[in-house]
Structures are given as structure tokens and as C-alpha cells.
Design an enzyme around this catalytic site. Structure first.
Site, mmCIF file in Angstrom:
data_model
loop_
_atom_site.group_PDB
_atom_site.id
_atom_site.type_symbol
_atom_site.label_atom_id
_atom_site.label_comp_id
_atom_site.label_asym_id
_atom_site.label_seq_id
_atom_site.Cartn_x
_atom_site.Cartn_y
_atom_site.Cartn_z
ATOM 1 N N THR A 194 -9.723 -2.752 -3.410
ATOM 2 C CA THR A 194 -10.484 -1.550 -3.744
ATOM 3 C C THR A 194 -11.472 -1.816 -4.876
ATOM 4 O O THR A 194 -12.631 -1.428 -4.808
ATOM 5 C CB THR A 194 -9.529 -0.405 -4.138
ATOM 6 O OG1 THR A 194 -8.682 -0.110 -3.024
ATOM 7 C CG2 THR A 194 -10.304 0.842 -4.520
ATOM 8 N N LEU A 229 -4.581 7.844 -5.134
ATOM 9 C CA LEU A 229 -3.333 7.356 -5.717
ATOM 10 C C LEU A 229 -2.789 8.321 -6.759
ATOM 11 O O LEU A 229 -1.585 8.582 -6.814
ATOM 12 C CB LEU A 229 -3.537 5.968 -6.323
ATOM 13 C CG LEU A 229 -3.806 4.860 -5.315
ATOM 14 C CD1 LEU A 229 -4.015 3.527 -6.033
ATOM 15 C CD2 LEU A 229 -2.677 4.740 -4.302
ATOM 16 N N ALA A 259 -3.134 0.645 -12.766
ATOM 17 C CA ALA A 259 -4.560 0.746 -12.447
ATOM 18 C C ALA A 259 -5.236 -0.610 -12.668
ATOM 19 O O ALA A 259 -5.246 -1.454 -11.777
ATOM 20 C CB ALA A 259 -5.201 1.836 -13.295
ATOM 21 N N ARG A 260 -5.756 -0.826 -13.861
ATOM 22 C CA ARG A 260 -6.358 -2.102 -14.251
ATOM 23 C C ARG A 260 -5.966 -2.377 -15.698
ATOM 24 O O ARG A 260 -5.883 -1.465 -16.518
ATOM 25 C CB ARG A 260 -7.884 -2.076 -14.128
ATOM 26 C CG ARG A 260 -8.398 -2.121 -12.688
ATOM 27 C CD ARG A 260 -8.130 -3.469 -12.042
ATOM 28 N NE ARG A 260 -8.665 -3.573 -10.690
ATOM 29 C CZ ARG A 260 -7.988 -3.307 -9.585
ATOM 30 N NH1 ARG A 260 -6.734 -2.852 -9.688
ATOM 31 N NH2 ARG A 260 -8.546 -3.450 -8.403
ATOM 32 N N GLU A 307 -5.895 -11.878 -15.462
ATOM 33 C CA GLU A 307 -4.915 -12.204 -14.423
ATOM 34 C C GLU A 307 -5.366 -13.440 -13.659
ATOM 35 O O GLU A 307 -6.480 -13.460 -13.144
ATOM 36 C CB GLU A 307 -4.750 -11.024 -13.465
ATOM 37 C CG GLU A 307 -4.209 -9.777 -14.143
ATOM 38 C CD GLU A 307 -4.178 -8.552 -13.246
ATOM 39 O OE1 GLU A 307 -3.541 -7.557 -13.603
ATOM 40 O OE2 GLU A 307 -4.814 -8.601 -12.163
ATOM 41 N N HIS A 331 1.134 -7.635 -10.949
ATOM 42 C CA HIS A 331 0.123 -7.007 -10.086
ATOM 43 C C HIS A 331 0.583 -6.941 -8.630
ATOM 44 O O HIS A 331 -0.105 -7.400 -7.716
ATOM 45 C CB HIS A 331 -1.213 -7.750 -10.186
ATOM 46 C CG HIS A 331 -2.390 -6.872 -9.833
ATOM 47 N ND1 HIS A 331 -3.614 -6.997 -10.451
ATOM 48 C CD2 HIS A 331 -2.539 -5.869 -8.917
ATOM 49 C CE1 HIS A 331 -4.462 -6.110 -9.945
ATOM 50 N NE2 HIS A 331 -3.824 -5.417 -9.000
ATOM 51 N N TRP A 352 0.633 -2.818 -5.296
ATOM 52 C CA TRP A 352 -0.087 -2.607 -4.041
ATOM 53 C C TRP A 352 0.462 -3.437 -2.890
ATOM 54 O O TRP A 352 0.117 -3.203 -1.725
ATOM 55 C CB TRP A 352 -1.555 -3.011 -4.225
ATOM 56 C CG TRP A 352 -1.711 -4.496 -4.462
ATOM 57 C CD1 TRP A 352 -1.524 -5.152 -5.639
ATOM 58 C CD2 TRP A 352 -2.044 -5.490 -3.497
ATOM 59 N NE1 TRP A 352 -1.730 -6.507 -5.477
ATOM 60 C CE2 TRP A 352 -2.049 -6.737 -4.163
ATOM 61 C CE3 TRP A 352 -2.343 -5.441 -2.129
ATOM 62 C CZ2 TRP A 352 -2.337 -7.931 -3.508
ATOM 63 C CZ3 TRP A 352 -2.638 -6.632 -1.475
ATOM 64 C CH2 TRP A 352 -2.632 -7.864 -2.172
#
Length: 315
Positions: free
Chosen positions: A72, A156, A231-232, A261, A282, A285
Site C-alpha cells: 500500500t 484499517l 502503521a509506519r 527496516e 513488520h 499484514w
């Protein structure tokens, strides 16, 4: 004939069908920065998940027509340059609407009930030494009746809110930080921080959201509250969060993302050894089901573009 190159196939564990039009397909498990131009020199369509495609690289790829982002977020792509030079960029949408909320609530439940702390106590033999049938070394809190503050009103954020309601939580959606008025259904940003028992983040990483949660915001939260970031990583000031956990400004945090990351040595959240901090790599998802939805949509994005009816464009 379209020439399609997938730069980082190893980032997606799913079956990827081939597009239903004449094409050449080439894929690489990973791609280093110095390999990008060589591998894409004849490509008309590139698939990338995290391989960066910046202006200086894209300028060397005159054949390129479409960047199919296998995620995304598109912060690895110079979208403005693509827009100015006629390269389409398509991303993936609404594929992890079950995976991410489930991961968020896994962290909320584990932290509210001090799961990691109790596991550590058992490993140290504290229950075995107890003079009664149970061990009361850490507080255990219900989530029923508590308040969830949601920052981000996308698919989300809304899915997490619906799951929260099923648990009997009150939900507050936060207005944009710095907004002078609140839209119907939204509460002021500061109020959400101050009243929530759990704050969960579901916003993209932009210049407006970078370090959205810093020292001031963490001090506004209840000492008994939790922060969840799926999220980030850059949305949270990691140094400030580490200090907040050490000093007890908040009760705990769950982070599925970090500012770099894979993380570099010395990340303040990885240095901490606290039972009230959960860091996962991470993977919120990354259920098999969600990754397959992503893979199917990825190819659909490419096929609709080639047919002349593109979908999910960000350019």
C-alpha cells in the site's frame, strides 16, 4: 509485448499467477540499489515492494510505463517524478483488513493482561514458589469498557474500530493533529490521547505524520494507557517512546514497524528489554490469506493497466 520485472519476489509468500496477455516475466529474490537499472533497462512494467525507485534511477529507464507497487505504501517511489514524466504508479489496497486488526488486538490483549511479564515470571519459577493458587505480580486489565483511540480513519482504522466494538470498547476517532475544529464523528487529537486507554495508529507516513507521536503526545496519554503502531515506524519518535516506557509515562507499547527496516544496530526500541514492549518484525499484514489477496490484486492492477482501464493509481 510487455516486459515485466519483479525486483524483490522474496518479499511476498504467495502464488502469483502470470498476467493474461503476452509478456516476458523476470523475477529476482532481492535487488541491490546498484542492480536496479541493469535489471530494468528493457522493462516496461516493474513490480517492487520495498526496492526504492527514485528520480535519478527512473530517469535512466525510458521504456518504463508502470510501477506496480506490491504494497500500500509508496514512499519507496518518487511519485511526483513519475507523475511529471508519465509513469503510472499503482498500489495495493484493502487487502489486510482482517490480518492487521487481528495483529493489533493480539498486542492489545497481551499487553493489557501482561502476558509477557507473567510468562517471564513462570520461567523464573515465581508461581512454583507462590503460597497460593495464583500469582498477582502484575496488573491484569480487561479491554471491555475501556476506550480505544484510533488515529487514522481509513479501511484499517475502521476495521480495528469495529473489532473494538465487538470487545465492548468505546471508540474515539482522532481529528487531524492541529485542526481547529472537529468533524462529526471525530474528537480533537489531544482529547483522544488524554482519554484513551489504548491509542492505535493507522496513518501513512508523510511529512505531516512523521513523528506524529512524540514526547509531548506520550506525556498527554494516561500512565495506564497503551500505544500500538502497526502503521509506519516513522510515525512515532522512537527515542521518545523508549523514554516513555522506561519512565512509566505509559503502561506499554506494541510496535510492528520501526523507522528503519530491517532495523539498524542501536534502535532504542530493540535495546529495551521490557515485558511491556512487544516488537514484531513488520508482519501484521503478512497472513497467508492477506498475502494471496495482495498477489491477486497486484496482477489485476497490471492487467487493467494494459487493457487501458487502470485501477488503484496513485499518479
Amino acid at each position: 509485448m510487455e516486459n515485466i520485472v519483479f525486483l524483490d519476489r522474496s518479499t511476498l509468500e504467495a502464488t502469483i499467477r502470470r498476467p493474461a496477455f503476452p509478456h516476458q516475466w523476470e523475477e529476482y529474490a532481492t535487488t541491490a540499489p546498484e542492480e536496479i537499472v541493469v535489471r530494468l533497462i528493457d522493462a516496461t512494467i516493474v513490480i517492487t515492494n520495498k526496492v526504492p525507485l527514485r528520480a535519478e534511477t527512473l530517469a535512466q529507464l525510458p521504456q518504463l510505463k508502470l510501477i506496480a507497487e506490491a504494497a500500500t505504501g509508496v514512499n519507496n517511489i518518487d511519485v511526483d517524478w513519475c507523475r511529471k514524466h508519465g509513469i503510472a504508479v499503482a498500489n495495493i489496497r484493502n487487502y489486510a483488513v482482517h490480518a492487521v486488526p487481528e495483529h493489533v488486538f493480539m498486542m492489545i490483549l497481551a499487553l493489557r493482561r501482561n502476558l509477557l511479564a507473567y510468562r517471564a515470571d513462570l520461567q523464573r519459577g515465581l508461581w512454583q514458589q507462590s503460597d497460593q493458587f495464583c500469582l498477582f505480580t502484575h496488573p491484569v486489565r480487561d479491554i471491555h469498557g475501556s476506550t480505544l483511540g484510533v488515529i487514522g480513519h481509513g479501511v484499517l482504522g475502521q476495521a480495528v474500530a469495529e473489532m473494538a466494538k465487538a470487545f465492548g470498547m468505546k471508540v474515539l476517532f482522532a481529528e487531524h493533529k492541529g485542526a481547529t475544529e472537529s468533524r462529526p464523528g471525530f474528537a480533537p487529537f489531544e482529547q483522544v490521547l488524554e482519554e484513551s486507554d489504548v491509542v492505535t495508529l493507522h496513518v501513512p507516513l508523510t511529512e505531516a505524520t512523521r513523528n506524529l507521536i512524540g514526547a509531548d503526545e506520550l506525556r498527554r496519554m494516561k500512565p495506564s494507557s497503551l500505544l500500538i503502531n502497526a502503521a509506519r515506524g516513522g510515525v512515532v519518535d522512537e527515542d521518545a517512546l523508549a523514554e516513555a516506557l522506561r519512565e512509566g509515562y505509559i503502561a506499554g507499547a506494541g510496535c510492528d514497524v520501526l523507522s528503519a527496516e530491517p532495523p539498524s544496530a542501536g534502535n532504542p526500541l530493540l535495546i529495551l528489554d521490557l515485558p511491556n514492549l512487544i516488537v514484531t518484525p513488520h508482519i501484521a499484514w503478512a497472513s497467508r490469506e492477506a498475502m494471496q489477496i495482495l498477489a491477486d490484486q497486484l496482477i489485476a492492477n497490471i492487467e487493467t493497466f494494459v487493457r487501458g482501464a487502470p485501477q488503484n493509481l496513485v499518479t
